[in-house]
Design a protein around this motif. Structure first.
Motif, mmCIF file in Angstrom:
data_model
loop_
_atom_site.group_PDB
_atom_site.id
_atom_site.type_symbol
_atom_site.label_atom_id
_atom_site.label_comp_id
_atom_site.label_asym_id
_atom_site.label_seq_id
_atom_site.Cartn_x
_atom_site.Cartn_y
_atom_site.Cartn_z
ATOM 1 N N UNK A 1 0.833 -1.214 0.000
ATOM 2 C CA UNK A 1 0.000 0.000 0.000
ATOM 3 C C UNK A 1 0.864 1.259 0.000
ATOM 4 N N UNK A 2 1.922 1.254 0.822
ATOM 5 C CA UNK A 2 2.851 2.381 0.842
ATOM 6 C C UNK A 2 3.468 2.562 -0.541
ATOM 7 N N UNK A 3 3.892 1.478 -1.137
ATOM 8 C CA UNK A 3 4.469 1.532 -2.484
ATOM 9 C C UNK A 3 3.483 2.144 -3.479
ATOM 10 N N UNK A 4 2.248 1.673 -3.469
ATOM 11 C CA UNK A 4 1.246 2.181 -4.429
ATOM 12 C C UNK A 4 1.027 3.680 -4.253
ATOM 13 N N UNK A 5 0.976 4.115 -2.996
ATOM 14 C CA UNK A 5 0.802 5.542 -2.736
ATOM 15 C C UNK A 5 2.006 6.329 -3.248
ATOM 16 N N UNK A 6 3.204 5.824 -2.950
ATOM 17 C CA UNK A 6 4.422 6.484 -3.441
ATOM 18 C C UNK A 6 4.438 6.517 -4.962
ATOM 19 N N UNK A 7 4.130 5.393 -5.563
ATOM 20 C CA UNK A 7 4.154 5.311 -7.026
ATOM 21 C C UNK A 7 3.160 6.290 -7.642
ATOM 22 N N UNK B 1 2.209 15.708 4.202
ATOM 23 C CA UNK B 1 2.184 14.705 3.129
ATOM 24 C C UNK B 1 2.971 13.474 3.564
ATOM 25 N N UNK B 2 4.121 13.707 4.162
ATOM 26 C CA UNK B 2 4.944 12.596 4.638
ATOM 27 C C UNK B 2 4.170 11.810 5.699
ATOM 28 N N UNK B 3 3.546 12.509 6.610
ATOM 29 C CA UNK B 3 2.786 11.855 7.678
ATOM 30 C C UNK B 3 1.655 11.009 7.094
ATOM 31 N N UNK B 4 0.899 11.554 6.172
ATOM 32 C CA UNK B 4 -0.222 10.821 5.589
ATOM 33 C C UNK B 4 0.263 9.584 4.853
ATOM 34 N N UNK B 5 1.360 9.709 4.131
ATOM 35 C CA UNK B 5 1.916 8.593 3.388
ATOM 36 C C UNK B 5 2.381 7.490 4.334
#
Length: 169
Positions: free
Chosen positions: A57-63, A90-94
């Motif tokens: 999920x983190x990857x998908x958001x970053x991508x 933004x960093x916190x939400x991610x």
């Protein structure tokens, strides 16, 4: 003092397993597997699957946010350009979902806080020398409670993964 761009670049290096200057889903899944293994999580356990899913999920958001070229990978340039100037919100939400899973891995006894020994256990699992982690716990324990709260650990993890200023990664 190290520049924010240099800190973010070092954070990228942690994810760039093969050192080719790009990160793809395979590297993220390999990192999740490595972390699960170092914490002794059984391959089919609930914690293992939660860690894997949070990583994906983190990857998908970053991508979604960073992959400007549309090649299903994040380059060092894309990562550094985005996070060097990113708003902390933004960093916190991610980071939130992933940080929650990692907090649970740190919190071995499940008491809702991370003790010094739990913190050290995590770093030993990654082979970090004791002299490199000495003092870090005390810096992170901003309320001087003797334990790390989710918020205190979150700040640390944001610095570790995204090179956020004020966090030791």
């Amino acid at each position: 003092m190290e520049s924010q761009r240099a800190r973010v670049s070092k954070a990228f290096d942690l994810m760039d397993v093969d050192g080719n200057g790009e990160v793809g889903i395979q590297e993220i899944e390999a990192l999740a597997q490595r972390l699960a293994s170092r914490f002794g999580l059984a391959a089919n356990s609930k914690q293992h699957e939660e860690l894997r899913q949070a990583s994906v999920d983190l990857w998908r958001d970053l991508q979604h946010q960073l992959d400007q070229s549309g090649d299903q990978k994040i380059s060092r340039k894309e990562y550094v350009d985005f996070y060097a100037d990113a708003d902390p919100a933004v960093i916190r939400r991610t980071m939130e979902p992933f940080a929650g899973i990692l907090f649970n891995l740190f919190d071995v006894d499940g008491d809702g806080k991370v003790s010094r020994s739990e913190f050290e256990r995590y770093h030993r699992a990654w082979g970090v020398p004791a002299d490199q982690i000495e003092g870090t716990f005390d810096k992170l324990d901003t309320d001087r409670s003797g334990d790390l709260s989710k918020e205190e650990l979150h700040q640390y993890l944001a610095g570790f993964i995204f090179g956020e200023p004020g966090s030791k990664g």
